[in-house]
Design a protein around this motif. Structure first.
Motif, short mmCIF file in Angstrom:
data_model
loop_
_atom_site.label_atom_id
_atom_site.label_comp_id
_atom_site.label_asym_id
_atom_site.label_seq_id
_atom_site.Cartn_x
_atom_site.Cartn_y
_atom_site.Cartn_z
N VAL A 1 0.84 -1.21 0.00
CA VAL A 1 0.00 0.00 0.00
C VAL A 1 0.87 1.25 0.00
CG1 VAL A 1 -1.63 1.36 1.39
CG2 VAL A 1 -2.01 -1.08 1.05
N MET A 2 1.89 1.27 0.82
CA MET A 2 2.74 2.46 0.92
C MET A 2 3.55 2.68 -0.36
SD MET A 2 1.74 3.78 3.61
CE MET A 2 2.83 5.18 3.62
N LYS A 3 4.03 1.60 -0.98
CA LYS A 3 4.74 1.75 -2.26
C LYS A 3 3.82 2.37 -3.30
CE LYS A 3 8.28 -1.82 -1.95
NZ LYS A 3 8.78 -3.09 -2.51
N ARG A 4 2.59 1.89 -3.36
CA ARG A 4 1.63 2.43 -4.32
C ARG A 4 1.33 3.89 -4.00
NH1 ARG A 4 0.19 3.14 -9.23
NH2 ARG A 4 -1.94 3.84 -9.40
N TYR A 5 1.16 4.19 -2.72
CA TYR A 5 0.87 5.56 -2.30
C TYR A 5 1.97 6.51 -2.78
CZ TYR A 5 0.22 9.60 0.74
OH TYR A 5 0.06 10.88 1.21
N PHE A 6 3.23 6.14 -2.56
CA PHE A 6 4.32 7.03 -2.94
C PHE A 6 4.52 7.08 -4.45
CE2 PHE A 6 5.43 6.47 1.58
CZ PHE A 6 5.39 7.81 1.93
N ALA A 7 4.21 6.01 -5.17
CA ALA A 7 4.26 6.04 -6.63
C ALA A 7 3.19 7.00 -7.17
CB ALA A 7 4.07 4.64 -7.20
N VAL A 8 1.99 6.91 -6.60
CA VAL A 8 0.90 7.80 -7.02
C VAL A 8 1.24 9.25 -6.67
CG1 VAL A 8 -1.52 8.42 -6.56
CG2 VAL A 8 -0.89 6.04 -6.95
N LYS A 9 1.81 9.45 -5.49
CA LYS A 9 2.19 10.80 -5.06
C LYS A 9 3.21 11.41 -6.02
CE LYS A 9 3.88 13.32 -1.05
NZ LYS A 9 4.31 13.24 0.34
N ALA A 10 4.19 10.62 -6.45
CA ALA A 10 5.21 11.11 -7.39
C ALA A 10 4.59 11.42 -8.74
CB ALA A 10 6.32 10.09 -7.53
N GLU A 11 3.70 10.54 -9.22
CA GLU A 11 3.04 10.77 -10.51
C GLU A 11 2.19 12.04 -10.45
OE1 GLU A 11 -0.14 8.71 -13.59
OE2 GLU A 11 0.67 7.50 -11.96
N LEU A 12 1.48 12.22 -9.34
CA LEU A 12 0.65 13.41 -9.18
C LEU A 12 1.50 14.68 -9.14
CD1 LEU A 12 -2.10 14.73 -8.72
CD2 LEU A 12 -1.81 14.29 -6.27
N ALA A 13 2.62 14.63 -8.45
CA ALA A 13 3.50 15.80 -8.37
C ALA A 13 4.03 16.18 -9.76
CB ALA A 13 4.66 15.53 -7.41
N THR A 14 4.41 15.18 -10.54
CA THR A 14 4.90 15.44 -11.89
C THR A 14 3.80 16.03 -12.77
OG1 THR A 14 6.50 13.63 -11.72
CG2 THR A 14 5.92 14.36 -13.94
N LEU A 15 2.63 15.42 -12.72
CA LEU A 15 1.50 15.90 -13.52
C LEU A 15 1.10 17.31 -13.11
CD1 LEU A 15 -0.65 15.39 -15.66
CD2 LEU A 15 -2.01 14.21 -13.90
N THR A 16 1.05 17.57 -11.82
CA THR A 16 0.68 18.90 -11.32
C THR A 16 1.69 19.95 -11.77
OG1 THR A 16 -0.41 17.92 -9.40
CG2 THR A 16 0.19 20.23 -9.22
N ALA A 17 2.98 19.61 -11.70
CA ALA A 17 4.02 20.55 -12.13
C ALA A 17 3.89 20.85 -13.63
CB ALA A 17 5.40 19.98 -11.82
N GLU A 18 3.62 19.82 -14.43
CA GLU A 18 3.45 20.02 -15.87
C GLU A 18 2.24 20.92 -16.16
OE1 GLU A 18 3.07 16.12 -17.54
OE2 GLU A 18 5.17 15.62 -17.16
N LEU A 19 1.14 20.61 -15.51
CA LEU A 19 -0.08 21.40 -15.73
C LEU A 19 0.12 22.85 -15.31
CD1 LEU A 19 -2.78 18.86 -14.52
CD2 LEU A 19 -2.49 19.71 -16.86
N GLU A 20 0.73 23.05 -14.17
CA GLU A 20 0.92 24.41 -13.66
C GLU A 20 1.89 25.19 -14.55
OE1 GLU A 20 0.08 27.67 -11.19
OE2 GLU A 20 -0.98 25.85 -11.73
N ALA A 21 2.94 24.55 -15.03
CA ALA A 21 3.88 25.22 -15.93
C ALA A 21 3.18 25.64 -17.22
CB ALA A 21 5.06 24.31 -16.24
N GLU A 22 2.34 24.74 -17.74
CA GLU A 22 1.59 25.06 -18.96
C GLU A 22 0.61 26.20 -18.71
OE1 GLU A 22 -1.63 22.97 -21.91
OE2 GLU A 22 0.00 21.72 -21.14
N ARG A 23 -0.07 26.17 -17.55
CA ARG A 23 -1.03 27.23 -17.23
C ARG A 23 -0.34 28.58 -17.16
NH1 ARG A 23 -2.58 30.61 -13.46
NH2 ARG A 23 -1.03 29.91 -11.98
N LYS A 24 0.80 28.61 -16.47
CA LYS A 24 1.53 29.88 -16.33
C LYS A 24 2.04 30.37 -17.68
CE LYS A 24 2.86 29.42 -11.52
NZ LYS A 24 3.96 29.25 -10.55
#
Length: 103
Positions: A11-34
């Motif tokens: 569960v924790m491995k999946r949690y941290f994998a999802v967290k990393a994917e979300l951080a990458t996606l969020t950074a990409e989206l925010e950079a594009e928005r700006k």
């Protein structure tokens, strides 16, 4: 290693994998928005930003998955901890929950 421990590790491995994917996606989206100079409310609305709607929905899905995994772990920990608690104190001679006022 106990089965519960192995399940927690999965569960924790999946949690941290999802967290990393979300951080990458969020950074990409925010950079594009700006870069586009778009307003937050417009850019992050999948109805108004059809071009990135799939990514926006993916980010919501990832957030929900993190919350559900965290909630599942928290419930598991609460159950484990509850089994280790001493019995609640008696209130006025009655065996009531711990929320009862003191003597």
């Amino acid at each position: 290693m106990k089965t519960d421990d192995r399940e927690l590790i999965v569960v924790m491995k999946r949690y941290f994998a999802v967290k990393a994917e979300l951080a990458t996606l969020t950074a990409e989206l925010e950079a594009e928005r700006k870069a586009a100079g778009a307003q937050i409310g417009v850019f992050y609305d999948p109805r108004q930003n059809a071009e990135r709607a799939a990514d926006l929905q993916r980010s919501h899905h990832l957030k929900a998955e993190m919350a559900s995994g965290h909630a599942a772990r928290r419930r598991s920990t609460e159950v484990e901890n509850a089994s280790q608690l001493p019995p609640p104190p008696a209130c006025h001679g009655l065996d009531l929950p711990r929320t009862c006022p003191g003597p």
